[in-house]
Scaffold this motif. Structure first.
Motif, short mmCIF file in Angstrom:
data_model
loop_
_atom_site.label_atom_id
_atom_site.label_comp_id
_atom_site.label_asym_id
_atom_site.label_seq_id
_atom_site.Cartn_x
_atom_site.Cartn_y
_atom_site.Cartn_z
N LEU A 107 -4.22 -15.12 -19.10
CA LEU A 107 -3.13 -15.28 -20.20
C LEU A 107 -2.80 -13.96 -20.67
N ILE A 108 -4.15 -12.97 -20.90
CA ILE A 108 -3.77 -11.81 -21.69
C ILE A 108 -2.92 -10.92 -20.75
N LYS A 109 -3.07 -10.98 -19.64
CA LYS A 109 -2.23 -10.02 -18.55
C LYS A 109 -0.75 -10.30 -18.54
N LEU A 110 -0.73 -11.87 -18.88
CA LEU A 110 0.97 -12.42 -19.03
C LEU A 110 1.62 -12.01 -20.07
N VAL A 111 0.75 -12.18 -21.17
CA VAL A 111 1.52 -11.77 -22.57
C VAL A 111 1.58 -10.19 -22.61
N ASP A 112 0.75 -9.53 -22.08
CA ASP A 112 0.91 -8.06 -21.65
C ASP A 112 0.77 -7.28 -23.02
N PRO A 113 -0.63 -6.96 -23.36
CA PRO A 113 -0.79 -6.05 -24.62
C PRO A 113 -0.43 -4.82 -24.56
N THR A 114 -0.02 -4.23 -23.32
CA THR A 114 0.43 -2.84 -23.22
C THR A 114 1.79 -2.43 -23.61
N MET A 115 2.62 -3.61 -24.01
CA MET A 115 3.65 -3.53 -24.48
C MET A 115 3.78 -2.92 -25.64
N ASP A 116 4.60 -1.87 -26.36
CA ASP A 116 4.67 -1.37 -27.71
C ASP A 116 5.37 -2.28 -28.68
N ARG A 117 4.70 -2.90 -29.56
CA ARG A 117 5.16 -3.83 -30.56
C ARG A 117 5.35 -3.42 -31.88
#
Length: 405
Positions: A184-194
């Protein structure tokens, strides 16, 4: 003669007093204060008398000259900056102190756990079954689709889990939960700049536009975000470019006054929103604020004229400064319909981030993944309630943990 003096002297005294009072009474009039920006004698944009602080204009009298935007921009409405000032006789609103970001995050995570944990618990129950056959995987797929995850992300997650469970062969609930969390974390993608682009640059403030359809809570979001920025010691100015909805400008000004933030707004109903945005950014540059936030009117994504107008607002702002953020506010309860909105808005004004409001109650947590996958644009902020501090930065791992707990 002595008999006449007692009569004449009182009359003369009264006349003298009246002579002194009449000029004072003639000058005593109700006044309003409007800040029109600094006067630049070399600026052809400014009308005569513009850029002054009008302190002695009758409230019911003719309007004072004010700044208008350049003819080349196509703007023709008069805009002003409202400046809270006790000396002007305006009501003093107590300034509130917003909650720190950490406190809001903890509180919002608790609400997310209560409202969205059906998804996580349903998946864990299915994946912890004694036997995981095709029927179970079909149910997992259905659960994800019902959570608004979207078809492509659902297939991606199911395929990944199917392979990992098959290889490991585990049925331990904690192990399964760990696998599900990772995917799920891969799908939400923590690497995106928020992160929000809210730093001054080139001697100008950061400029942020907030857009979206009707009823998603744009004005409220701008007000709440102003509180977030004030809590981070940012100097903020608001621009009320929603000139079509009744009382939208006053609503925004009220939000601003609660945290000591000024608002640029028009006195004319239905004024050109691009003109208001122009004046707000100009005032932000003149006053050297950190961030200028522009609230825009709600518009349906299938109305070409309204979308063109939104594009115009952005173009006009860019005559003065770069637009650093364009945040699209989406109602999380609209589910997949929000994707259609997001696509059109992104084509018109180049969306840089998503604000998901109402991510509690009936909202489906999977919409976060669906929107990001569809647009390649990160969810930067989430709202989970009606309170003034119920807006916080989006955190991928925290979001997934809340779904699974």
């Amino acid at each position: 003669m002595n008999d006449i003096l007692p009569i004449i002297l009182p009359i003369l005294a009264v006349l003298v007093v009246l002579g002194l009072l009449i000029p004072v009474l003639m000058k005593t009039r109700k006044t309003t204060r409007k800040y029109l920006g600094p006067r630049d004698e070399n600026d052809p944009v400014q009308a005569p008398g513009a850029g002054t602080l009008v302190e002695d204009r009758p409230a019911s009298g003719p309007a004072a000259p004010a700044r208008t935007a350049p003819d080349s921009v196509g703007l023709d409405e008069t805009e002003v900056v409202e400046v809270p000032d006790d000396a002007a006789g305006l009501e003093t609103v107590p300034v509130e102190t917003p909650l720190p970001v950490a406190g809001r995050l903890a509180r919002l995570r608790e609400r997310l756990v209560k409202s969205n944990n059906v998804l996580g618990k349903g998946l864990l129950a299915l994946l912890s079954a004694d036997k995981i056959d095709e029927n179970v995987w079909d149910e997992v797929e259905e659960t994800l689709l019902l959570a608004d995850l979207g078809t492509e992300p659902t297939m991606q997650l199911v395929d990944a889990l199917r392979e990992r469970v098959k290889v490991i062969g585990t049925r331990d609930p904690e192990h399964v939960k760990a696998l599900l969390r990772e995917e799920l974390i891969k799908l939400v993608d923590p690497t995106m700049d928020r992160s929000l682009n809210i730093e001054r640059h080139d001697g100008k403030p950061a400029v942020m536009m907030v857009v979206g359809v009707n009823g998603v809570g744009k004005t409220t979001t701008v007000g709440k975000l102003a509180r977030v920025l004030v809590a981070e010691d940012k100097d903020v100015l608001l621009g009320a470019a929603d000139t079509f909805r009744a009382a939208a400008s006053e609503q925004l000004a009220t939000w601003g006054s609660r945290v000591g933030v000024p608002t640029v707004k028009s006195d004319i109903d239905g004024a050109d929103p691009a003109s208001v945005a122009y004046e707000a950014v100009k005032a932000g540059i003149d006053q050297e604020v950190d961030v200028v936030m522009i609230d825009t009117a709600g518009r349906l994504q299938n109305k070409v004229g309204l979308m063109d107008e939104l594009s115009k607002v952005k173009r006009v702002i860019e005559k003065l400064a770069e637009v650093d953020e364009v945040l699209l506010v989406l109602d999380a309860t609209t589910g997949q319909n929000g994707l259609n909105q997001a696509r059109v808005f992104s084509e018109v004004v180049n969306i840089t981030g998503i604000v998901l409001t109402k991510l509690d109650g009936t909202a489906k947590g999977g919409i976060v993944v669906a929107i990001q996958k569809s647009l390649g644009v990160p969810v930067k902020l989430i709202g989970l309630g009606e309170g003034a501090d119920d807006l916080a930065p989006f955190d991928a791992e925290g979001f997934v943990d809340a779904l699974l707990n």
